[in-house]
Design a protein around this motif. Structure first.
Motif, PDB file in Angstrom:
ATOM      1  N   ARG A   1     -11.583  -0.982   2.694  1.00 55.74           N
ATOM      2  CA  ARG A   1     -11.924   0.284   2.178  1.00 55.74           C
ATOM      3  C   ARG A   1     -11.483   1.371   3.125  1.00 55.74           C
ATOM      4  O   ARG A   1     -11.079   2.607   2.702  1.00 55.74           O
ATOM      5  CB  ARG A   1     -13.395   0.372   2.256  1.00 55.74           C
ATOM      6  N   SER A   2     -11.304   1.248   4.512  1.00 53.04           N
ATOM      7  CA  SER A   2     -10.518   2.136   5.365  1.00 53.04           C
ATOM      8  C   SER A   2      -9.227   2.463   4.849  1.00 53.04           C
ATOM      9  O   SER A   2      -8.696   3.515   5.008  1.00 53.04           O
ATOM     10  CB  SER A   2     -10.810   1.620   6.679  1.00 53.04           C
ATOM     11  N   MET A   3      -8.656   1.517   4.737  1.00 53.54           N
ATOM     12  CA  MET A   3      -7.033   1.624   4.253  1.00 53.54           C
ATOM     13  C   MET A   3      -7.074   2.230   3.213  1.00 53.54           C
ATOM     14  O   MET A   3      -6.007   3.161   2.969  1.00 53.54           O
ATOM     15  CB  MET A   3      -6.414   0.050   4.024  1.00 53.54           C
ATOM     16  N   LEU A   4      -7.741   2.158   2.022  1.00 52.01           N
ATOM     17  CA  LEU A   4      -7.877   3.003   0.621  1.00 52.01           C
ATOM     18  C   LEU A   4      -8.225   4.442   0.970  1.00 52.01           C
ATOM     19  O   LEU A   4      -7.465   5.240   0.429  1.00 52.01           O
ATOM     20  CB  LEU A   4      -8.836   2.260  -0.257  1.00 52.01           C
ATOM     21  N   LEU A   5      -9.091   4.705   1.829  1.00 50.36           N
ATOM     22  CA  LEU A   5      -9.489   6.051   2.077  1.00 50.36           C
ATOM     23  C   LEU A   5      -8.171   6.714   2.910  1.00 50.36           C
ATOM     24  O   LEU A   5      -8.035   7.738   2.540  1.00 50.36           O
ATOM     25  CB  LEU A   5     -10.502   5.965   3.334  1.00 50.36           C
ATOM     26  N   ALA A   6      -7.471   6.022   3.514  1.00 51.31           N
ATOM     27  CA  ALA A   6      -6.295   6.514   4.366  1.00 51.31           C
ATOM     28  C   ALA A   6      -5.271   6.748   3.360  1.00 51.31           C
ATOM     29  O   ALA A   6      -4.723   8.036   3.373  1.00 51.31           O
ATOM     30  CB  ALA A   6      -5.674   5.938   5.455  1.00 51.31           C
ATOM     31  N   ALA A   7      -5.097   6.041   2.369  1.00 49.40           N
ATOM     32  CA  ALA A   7      -4.193   6.099   1.265  1.00 49.40           C
ATOM     33  C   ALA A   7      -4.437   7.250   0.562  1.00 49.40           C
ATOM     34  O   ALA A   7      -3.402   7.884   0.011  1.00 49.40           O
ATOM     35  CB  ALA A   7      -4.006   4.839   0.506  1.00 49.40           C
ATOM     36  N   HIS A   8      -5.753   7.558   0.369  1.00 47.82           N
ATOM     37  CA  HIS A   8      -6.000   8.735  -0.696  1.00 47.82           C
ATOM     38  C   HIS A   8      -5.481   9.975  -0.091  1.00 47.82           C
ATOM     39  O   HIS A   8      -5.047  10.833  -1.020  1.00 47.82           O
ATOM     40  CB  HIS A   8      -7.557   8.923  -0.799  1.00 47.82           C
ATOM     41  N   GLY A   9      -5.487  10.276   0.889  1.00 48.26           N
ATOM     42  CA  GLY A   9      -4.918  11.332   1.526  1.00 48.26           C
ATOM     43  C   GLY A   9      -3.422  11.739   1.525  1.00 48.26           C
ATOM     44  O   GLY A   9      -2.907  12.651   1.017  1.00 48.26           O
ATOM     45  N   PHE A  10      -2.550  10.763   1.612  1.00 48.23           N
ATOM     46  CA  PHE A  10      -1.366  10.559   1.419  1.00 48.23           C
ATOM     47  C   PHE A  10      -0.977  10.464  -0.249  1.00 48.23           C
ATOM     48  O   PHE A  10       0.252  11.023  -0.438  1.00 48.23           O
ATOM     49  CB  PHE A  10      -0.802   9.208   2.135  1.00 48.23           C
TER      50      PHE A  10
ATOM     51  N   ILE B   1       0.719  -1.024   0.134  1.00 49.03           N
ATOM     52  CA  ILE B   1       0.139  -0.079  -0.309  1.00 49.03           C
ATOM     53  C   ILE B   1       0.876   1.488  -0.171  1.00 49.03           C
ATOM     54  O   ILE B   1       0.665   2.285  -0.658  1.00 49.03           O
ATOM     55  CB  ILE B   1      -0.924   0.071   1.195  1.00 49.03           C
ATOM     56  N   VAL B   2       1.799   1.287   0.996  1.00 47.71           N
ATOM     57  CA  VAL B   2       2.884   2.422   0.869  1.00 47.71           C
ATOM     58  C   VAL B   2       3.696   2.705  -0.429  1.00 47.71           C
ATOM     59  O   VAL B   2       3.589   3.619  -0.889  1.00 47.71           O
ATOM     60  CB  VAL B   2       3.600   2.554   2.172  1.00 47.71           C
ATOM     61  N   GLY B   3       3.770   1.501  -1.061  1.00 51.98           N
ATOM     62  CA  GLY B   3       4.633   1.594  -2.235  1.00 51.98           C
ATOM     63  C   GLY B   3       3.661   2.200  -3.317  1.00 51.98           C
ATOM     64  O   GLY B   3       4.242   2.834  -4.108  1.00 51.98           O
ATOM     65  N   THR B   4       2.467   1.878  -3.259  1.00 48.83           N
ATOM     66  CA  THR B   4       1.545   2.160  -4.346  1.00 48.83           C
ATOM     67  C   THR B   4       1.339   3.604  -4.139  1.00 48.83           C
ATOM     68  O   THR B   4       1.346   4.460  -5.253  1.00 48.83           O
ATOM     69  CB  THR B   4       0.268   1.323  -4.143  1.00 48.83           C
ATOM     70  N   VAL B   5       1.242   3.992  -3.058  1.00 47.87           N
ATOM     71  CA  VAL B   5       1.170   5.436  -2.832  1.00 47.87           C
ATOM     72  C   VAL B   5       2.157   6.131  -3.161  1.00 47.87           C
ATOM     73  O   VAL B   5       2.154   7.183  -4.086  1.00 47.87           O
ATOM     74  CB  VAL B   5       0.745   5.862  -1.262  1.00 47.87           C
ATOM     75  N   GLN B   6       3.624   5.803  -2.935  1.00 44.74           N
ATOM     76  CA  GLN B   6       4.715   6.477  -3.580  1.00 44.74           C
ATOM     77  C   GLN B   6       4.706   6.657  -4.763  1.00 44.74           C
ATOM     78  O   GLN B   6       4.911   7.474  -5.259  1.00 44.74           O
ATOM     79  CB  GLN B   6       6.106   6.015  -2.692  1.00 44.74           C
ATOM     80  N   ARG B   7       4.332   5.463  -5.496  1.00 45.23           N
ATOM     81  CA  ARG B   7       4.531   5.420  -7.041  1.00 45.23           C
ATOM     82  C   ARG B   7       3.393   6.301  -7.747  1.00 45.23           C
ATOM     83  O   ARG B   7       3.858   6.954  -8.742  1.00 45.23           O
ATOM     84  CB  ARG B   7       4.482   3.812  -7.432  1.00 45.23           C
ATOM     85  N   LEU B   8       2.260   6.207  -7.052  1.00 46.99           N
ATOM     86  CA  LEU B   8       1.258   7.073  -7.661  1.00 46.99           C
ATOM     87  C   LEU B   8       1.597   8.675  -7.653  1.00 46.99           C
ATOM     88  O   LEU B   8       1.644   9.293  -8.547  1.00 46.99           O
ATOM     89  CB  LEU B   8       0.017   7.100  -7.078  1.00 46.99           C
ATOM     90  N   ARG B   9       2.479   8.974  -6.399  1.00 47.74           N
ATOM     91  CA  ARG B   9       2.661  10.641  -6.444  1.00 47.74           C
ATOM     92  C   ARG B   9       3.912  10.730  -7.262  1.00 47.74           C
ATOM     93  O   ARG B   9       4.131  12.019  -7.619  1.00 47.74           O
ATOM     94  CB  ARG B   9       3.089  10.710  -4.843  1.00 47.74           C
ATOM     95  N   GLU B  10       4.705   9.663  -7.571  1.00 53.60           N
ATOM     96  CA  GLU B  10       5.764   9.954  -8.508  1.00 53.60           C
ATOM     97  C   GLU B  10       5.371   9.835 -10.137  1.00 53.60           C
ATOM     98  O   GLU B  10       6.065   9.967 -11.086  1.00 53.60           O
ATOM     99  CB  GLU B  10       6.899   8.830  -8.222  1.00 53.60           C
ATOM    100  N   ASN B  11       4.293   9.173 -10.530  1.00 54.35           N
ATOM    101  CA  ASN B  11       3.758   8.803 -11.688  1.00 54.35           C
ATOM    102  C   ASN B  11       3.507  10.104 -12.776  1.00 54.35           C
ATOM    103  O   ASN B  11       2.772  10.984 -12.270  1.00 54.35           O
ATOM    104  CB  ASN B  11       2.689   8.010 -11.824  1.00 54.35           C
ATOM    105  N   GLU B  12       4.269   9.968 -13.719  1.00 53.53           N
ATOM    106  CA  GLU B  12       4.304  11.202 -14.445  1.00 53.53           C
ATOM    107  C   GLU B  12       2.713  11.639 -15.185  1.00 53.53           C
ATOM    108  O   GLU B  12       2.318  12.945 -15.114  1.00 53.53           O
ATOM    109  CB  GLU B  12       5.329  11.427 -15.575  1.00 53.53           C
ATOM    110  N   LEU B  13       2.119  10.729 -15.453  1.00 51.22           N
ATOM    111  CA  LEU B  13       0.749  10.931 -15.703  1.00 51.22           C
ATOM    112  C   LEU B  13      -0.106  11.613 -14.846  1.00 51.22           C
ATOM    113  O   LEU B  13      -1.006  12.361 -14.691  1.00 51.22           O
ATOM    114  CB  LEU B  13      -0.017   9.559 -16.546  1.00 51.22           C
ATOM    115  N   PHE B  14       0.020  10.770 -13.474  1.00 53.50           N
ATOM    116  CA  PHE B  14      -1.007  11.247 -12.439  1.00 53.50           C
ATOM    117  C   PHE B  14      -0.450  12.672 -12.094  1.00 53.50           C
ATOM    118  O   PHE B  14      -1.333  13.477 -11.863  1.00 53.50           O
ATOM    119  CB  PHE B  14      -0.613  10.343 -10.997  1.00 53.50           C
TER     120      PHE B  14
END
Length: 196
Positions: free
Chosen positions: A156-165, A90-103
């Motif tokens: 779902r709770s974990m995904l909601l927390a990840a959204h903010g990050f 989950i943390v790795g996905t959060v980090q990669r999304l923040r770094e993704n050039e399209l995102f």
């Protein structure tokens, strides 16, 4: 992060062209005609696959975010505990999304494209992430490695927390708090929420 290219199907070539357009000029200035030109095909070829840009964008985001998740899962360390692996994914996905050039490009130029997935409905990528997380939680609960509880609610709770990050972590970074420290707090919160 480098482009997630698949190019085994013509459809992927078209999605690659759309991705390039959005990176170059943004969503609002990207047209199906321009996607066709960049893909080297006729407009009708693109129109037969997608009747409008929102459909194309939906497929592009599903492919892109799915690739981000796959990259995070590929980095799993088999020698870690189930909870550590799940939290790391989950943390790795959060980090990669923040770094993704399209995102980054979408959030910078066309943030309204993300709003429906925050305020109105889940997208296919979110549902796929939830399914993976529910399956991992269910297996870990059966093995006694994760606390008991409704795995759908927990995921779902974990995904909601990840959204903010993913979307807002940069607003909390300054001289007092680094991004790495925030990610560490996310890791800690998720871990403590899962342990029996």
């Amino acid at each position: 992060m480098t482009s997630l290219r698949h190019n085994t199907e013509p459809r992927d070539t078209y999605l690659d062209a759309a991705r390039d357009c959005i990176l170059d000029v943004g969503w609002r200035r990207t047209t199906l005609t321009e996607v066709a030109r960049r893909a080297g095909v006729s407009r009708m070829t693109i129109y037969r696959t997608w009747s409008d840009m929102p459909q194309l964008l939906s497929d592009l985001m599903t492919r892109e975010w799915g690739g981000v998740v796959a990259d995070a899962l590929a980095d799993e360390d088999p020698d870690t505990s189930t909870v550590e692996r799940l939290v790391g994914d989950i943390v790795g996905t959060v980090q990669r999304l923040r770094e993704n050039e399209l995102f980054i490009r979408i959030v910078d130029l066309d943030p309204e494209l993300i709003l429906p997935y925050l305020f109105s409905r889940r997208g296919r990528s979110q549902d796929a992430i939830l399914e993976l997380t529910v399956n991992a939680l269910t297996e870990a609960q059966a093995a006694g490695e994760v606390r008991q509880g409704n795995p759908v609610l927990m995921a779902r709770s974990m995904l909601l927390a990840a959204h903010g990050f993913v979307l807002s972590a940069h607003t909390m970074v300054d001289d007092a708090v680094s991004l790495d420290e925030l990610d560490g707090e996310l890791r800690l919160a998720l871990t403590r929420g899962l342990l029996p």
